[in-house]
Design a protein around this motif. Structure first.
Motif, mmCIF file in Angstrom:
data_model
loop_
_atom_site.group_PDB
_atom_site.id
_atom_site.type_symbol
_atom_site.label_atom_id
_atom_site.label_comp_id
_atom_site.label_asym_id
_atom_site.label_seq_id
_atom_site.Cartn_x
_atom_site.Cartn_y
_atom_site.Cartn_z
ATOM 1 N N GLY A 239 0.851 -1.172 0.000
ATOM 2 C CA GLY A 239 0.000 0.000 0.000
ATOM 3 C C GLY A 239 0.893 1.230 0.000
ATOM 4 O O GLY A 239 2.003 1.193 0.531
ATOM 5 N N TYR A 240 0.441 2.287 -0.635
ATOM 6 C CA TYR A 240 1.227 3.520 -0.621
ATOM 7 C C TYR A 240 0.314 4.700 -0.325
ATOM 8 O O TYR A 240 -0.912 4.606 -0.423
ATOM 9 N N PHE A 241 0.951 5.798 0.057
ATOM 10 C CA PHE A 241 0.236 7.004 0.448
ATOM 11 C C PHE A 241 0.862 8.181 -0.266
ATOM 12 O O PHE A 241 2.075 8.218 -0.450
ATOM 13 N N THR A 242 0.044 9.143 -0.656
ATOM 14 C CA THR A 242 0.565 10.312 -1.350
ATOM 15 C C THR A 242 0.270 11.577 -0.548
ATOM 16 O O THR A 242 -0.676 11.635 0.243
ATOM 17 N N ASP A 243 1.104 12.548 -0.782
ATOM 18 C CA ASP A 243 0.905 13.897 -0.261
ATOM 19 C C ASP A 243 1.387 14.812 -1.378
ATOM 20 O O ASP A 243 2.601 14.983 -1.557
ATOM 21 N N ARG B 149 4.352 13.596 -3.572
ATOM 22 C CA ARG B 149 5.200 12.723 -2.761
ATOM 23 C C ARG B 149 4.517 11.372 -2.527
ATOM 24 O O ARG B 149 3.302 11.310 -2.338
ATOM 25 N N VAL B 150 5.326 10.291 -2.555
ATOM 26 C CA VAL B 150 4.826 8.924 -2.376
ATOM 27 C C VAL B 150 5.551 8.293 -1.195
ATOM 28 O O VAL B 150 6.783 8.364 -1.097
ATOM 29 N N PRO C 217 11.063 5.481 -12.040
ATOM 30 C CA PRO C 217 12.335 5.379 -11.320
ATOM 31 C C PRO C 217 12.283 6.266 -10.066
ATOM 32 O O PRO C 217 11.812 7.406 -10.131
ATOM 33 N N VAL C 218 12.742 5.708 -8.943
ATOM 34 C CA VAL C 218 12.712 6.435 -7.677
ATOM 35 C C VAL C 218 13.990 6.181 -6.880
ATOM 36 O O VAL C 218 14.723 5.225 -7.150
ATOM 37 N N ILE D 15 9.097 5.299 4.473
ATOM 38 C CA ILE D 15 10.015 5.518 3.364
ATOM 39 C C ILE D 15 9.344 6.392 2.317
ATOM 40 O O ILE D 15 8.217 6.101 1.891
ATOM 41 N N GLU D 16 10.031 7.439 1.897
ATOM 42 C CA GLU D 16 9.554 8.243 0.778
ATOM 43 C C GLU D 16 10.216 7.723 -0.487
ATOM 44 O O GLU D 16 11.428 7.459 -0.512
ATOM 45 N N LEU D 17 9.429 7.557 -1.533
ATOM 46 C CA LEU D 17 9.937 7.137 -2.843
ATOM 47 C C LEU D 17 10.007 8.394 -3.714
ATOM 48 O O LEU D 17 8.989 8.846 -4.257
ATOM 49 N N VAL D 18 11.179 8.969 -3.785
ATOM 50 C CA VAL D 18 11.393 10.234 -4.474
ATOM 51 C C VAL D 18 11.604 9.957 -5.961
ATOM 52 O O VAL D 18 12.534 9.232 -6.336
ATOM 53 N N ARG D 19 10.765 10.555 -6.790
ATOM 54 C CA ARG D 19 10.907 10.377 -8.249
ATOM 55 C C ARG D 19 12.234 10.931 -8.723
ATOM 56 O O ARG D 19 12.617 12.032 -8.356
#
Length: 146
Positions: free
Chosen positions: A59-63, A66-67, A102-103, A141-145
């Motif tokens: 599951g992921y969450f966005t703001d 930001r993921v 890609p992140v 964990i943030e998955l930064v593009r």
């Protein structure tokens, strides 16, 4: 009635994850069952010891743009393997819907982690329950593009 999935049993989890991954890819990121209401992503990560690329449905969450993902392991007392793999190899990809992005993984720590986790737990209360089940601080964990 079938027995529940045991997240500590690699055989159970491998079969479960394969089914979810296949359904995700067949339906442009949509899955049913326990994940039907949430946002699902497929996180690619390379095994620290094996060097083998693996894929974990999360599951992921966005703001905004930001993921974030949460290394809850269902409230288990250890972090999931994908978390350790991301720390060792943070440049990776994530599948969201029909897009592969890609992140670079970045662990959110301190006050930023606490605030982010509180927002996630308010949206999905099961994460607060997972935190109560364990003495470890569940990583965010943030998955930064890239």
């Amino acid at each position: 009635m079938t027995a529940p999935i045991d997240p500590t049993d690699p055989t159970d989890m491998a079969a479960f994850n394969k089914k979810v991954i296949d359904q995700f890819r067949t339906n442009d990121g949509k899955v049913d069952g326990v994940f039907e209401e949430g946002a699902m992503a497929l996180l690619h990560h390379v095994g620290v010891r094996s060097g083998v690329e693996r894929v974990s449905p999360l599951g992921y969450f966005t703001d905004g743009d930001r993921v974030f993902v949460v290394a809850s392991f269902g409230g288990g007392d250890v972090n999931p393997a994908w978390y350790h793999n991301l720390l060792a190899n943070p440049r990776t990809t994530v599948e969201i819907g029909s897009e592969t992005v890609p992140v670079t993984a970045r662990e959110v720590i301190g006050t930023e982690r606490d605030e982010r986790f509180a927002k996630i737990a308010a949206f999905m209360p099961m994460f607060a329950d997972y935190q109560r089940r364990t003495t470890r601080v569940i990583p965010v964990i943030e998955l930064v593009r890239d």
